[in-house]
Each structure stands twice: as structure tokens, then as C-alpha cells.
Design an enzyme around this catalytic site. Structure first.
Site, mmCIF file in Angstrom:
data_model
loop_
_atom_site.group_PDB
_atom_site.id
_atom_site.type_symbol
_atom_site.label_atom_id
_atom_site.label_comp_id
_atom_site.label_asym_id
_atom_site.label_seq_id
_atom_site.Cartn_x
_atom_site.Cartn_y
_atom_site.Cartn_z
ATOM 1 N N THR A 1 -7.572 2.942 8.237
ATOM 2 C CA THR A 1 -7.677 2.678 6.800
ATOM 3 C C THR A 1 -7.130 1.298 6.424
ATOM 4 O OG1 THR A 1 -5.613 3.915 6.502
ATOM 5 C CG2 THR A 1 -7.669 5.081 6.041
ATOM 6 N N GLY A 2 -6.037 0.881 7.063
ATOM 7 C CA GLY A 2 -5.472 -0.429 6.750
ATOM 8 C C GLY A 2 -6.408 -1.561 7.136
ATOM 9 N N LYS B 1 0.833 -1.198 0.000
ATOM 10 C CA LYS B 1 0.000 0.000 0.000
ATOM 11 C C LYS B 1 0.874 1.256 0.000
ATOM 12 C CE LYS B 1 -1.789 -1.409 3.773
ATOM 13 N NZ LYS B 1 -2.572 -1.623 5.011
#
Length: 266
Positions: free
Chosen positions: A207-208, A173
Site C-alpha cells: 500500500t505504501g 500516513k
């Protein structure tokens, strides 16, 4: 209805961990279940303390789910100690669930450590080979691969190196990089790039967790890995774009933006 299990730590402030996972599962129309491996006293600004659940109770939670309910996907998040990792790995090898998505959580959004530094070797040897999809951010990929990442080519090199450790596919990411938000998927054969404009917000808590849970949900619903990652990327981008200014630090993403905008489709 498809059923997805999260094995992770809790976040009492509701933006990350088990709480974010369950919200994401619900947003994708799958039934969410949870195994709590650590209770984390945290908020949008800091991690106050962590209390790990004993390996025995971790395993009994996993047994409770698998002996009764069919599991279509598993998302694994925070695993703070080698003992915790070994306990989870033993049960995954016993039950052989399909669609295992592992987010190798090492730090909270505010930089507080969530994994013991000595646990990285166990992560590499015991946990990574169990992943159908591994979703490290750049600092985590650097730690696992043992290289510095400063370009897309570095992200691809790290993905290849980590894939060789046994996972079936890996998404590196790019949230910690500069420029556009670029994620790199390597499935052992091909690279795929998923790119969106970077959203100017500090409210990116969880978010992860959200991204990996979205991937697990899409895999449970029958999508191939490439499509699951693409749809998960779109979902988390919307959640960040409409993130919530809650708390004094990094606020949470908006897991139910589409639902709140459109209402229940009944």
C-alpha cells in the site's frame, strides 16, 4: 504521455516495490520506468533475502533513463544502505528532476527490515532534503522525527519536525493507527487531513508503494500537491477495498480494479 521513474527495490511476488509502482503508473495513464536498487526475495508472508545492486549499476540505470527520456516525476522507495542512498542522491542532484516523491521504506508489511538501521542518519541528511513529497507511515515518522506518535496532534508535530529537515511537503500516513484511516499532509504552511473509513482486510501488501506512486503520477499529470495526495488517497483506498486474497500472508491491493470493472476505454 507523462513519464514517471521508480527508483526502488523489486518484489518478486508482485505486490510491492518496483512491480507495484509500475502497475500504479499504468493505472494512472503514465509511462513507467524503473531503476532497481535491490532484488528482494519476498512474498506475502516473509522476506527471504535481499541482494543490493552495486552503486555503480544503480547510477548507470539512472543515467540510461535521463540521457534519453524526459522524466516528469520520480518516485523513490526502498534504499537499503548508505551507499545506495548516496548513489541515488548524487544523480538526483545532477539531473534535478521535478516532482520527487520519496517513500522512506524501512520495513516490509510483515515487519521484516528493508533498511539497515545505520542508514537512517544518511536518509535524514542526504535523501529527505531531496523530497518534494515525503510519505512515511507512523513507525517511519517516529524513527525519523525521534518522537512517539499516538494522536493526530503527534502526527502533525512529527510532520513539522521532519519538514524542517528539508523536504517541501510531507504526508504522515495513519495506516498503523486505530480508528479511521487518516493521513496528515503538511506543506510547510498548512495542514490537510485526508480521512476514510478503515477497511477490514489483511491484504494491504504494497500500500505504501502504491500510494507514493499514485502521488508521483498525479504530480506528473500536473496536479498540485494537495490534489495529488487527495486523488492518490482515493485510488489506494479503492485498491485496498478490492484487495486480492493472493498468498498465505498479506495479499496485494488491486491496482487495476477500475480497469477490470469497466474495461478498456477505446
Amino acid at each position: 504521455m507523462r513519464k514517471v521513474l521508480s527508483i526502488a527495490g523489486s518484489d518478486c511476488s508482485g505486490g510491492a516495490g518496483i512491480q507495484a509502482d509500475l502497475k500504479t503508473f499504468s493505472a494512472h495513464g503514465v509511462f513507467g520506468m524503473s531503476v532497481i536498487v535491490s532484488v528482494v526475495a519476498e512474498n506475502t508472508s516473509r522476506v527471504i533475502d535481499i541482494q543490493d545492486i552495486t552503486p555503480d549499476i544503480i547510477q548507470k540505470q539512472i543515467d540510461a533513463v535521463f540521457e534519453d527520456i524526459e522524466v516528469d516525476a520520480v518516485k523513490i522507495g526502498m534504499l537499503s544502505t548508505p551507499a545506495c542512498m548516496n548513489a541515488v542522491a548524487e544523480k538526483l542532484l545532477e539531473y534535478h528532476p521535478a516532482n520527487v516523491v520519496i517513500d522512506p521504506v524501512m520495513y516490509a508489511k510483515n515487519g521484516c527490515p528493508l533498511m539497515e538501521p545505520t542508514a537512517v542518519d544518511t536518509l535524514i541528511k542526504v535523501i529527505i532534503p531531496l523530497a518534494d513529497v515525503l510519505t512515511p507511515n507512523i513507525p517511519e515518522a517516529e524513527k525519523i522525527a525521534g518522537i512517539q506518535i499516538s494522536s493526530v496532534a503527534d502526527m502533525e508535530a512529527a510532520a513539522k519536525r521532519i519538514h524542517a529537515m528539508g523536504c517541501k511537503a510531507i504526508v504522515v500516513k495513519g495506516g498503523h493507527a486505530s480508528g479511521s484511516a487518516l493521513d496528515v499532509l503538511f506543506d510547510g504552511k498548512d495542514f490537510y487531513h485526508f480521512e476514510t473509513s478503515r477497511i477490514a482486510t489483511k491484504n494491504t501488501h504494497g500500500t505504501g508503494c502504491t500510494f507514493s506512486s499514485a502521488i508521483a503520477s498525479q504530480l506528473a499529470n500536473g496536479l498540485p500537491v494537495k490534489d495529488a495526495v487527495q486523488k492518490a488517497k482515493a485510488y489506494v483506498t479503492t485498491a485496498i477495498e478490492h484487495s486480492l486474497a493472493i498468498g498465505k500472508g498479506n495479499g496485494p491491493t488491486h491496482h487495476f480494479y477500475d480497469l477490470y470493472r469497466n474495461g478498456l476505454d477505446v
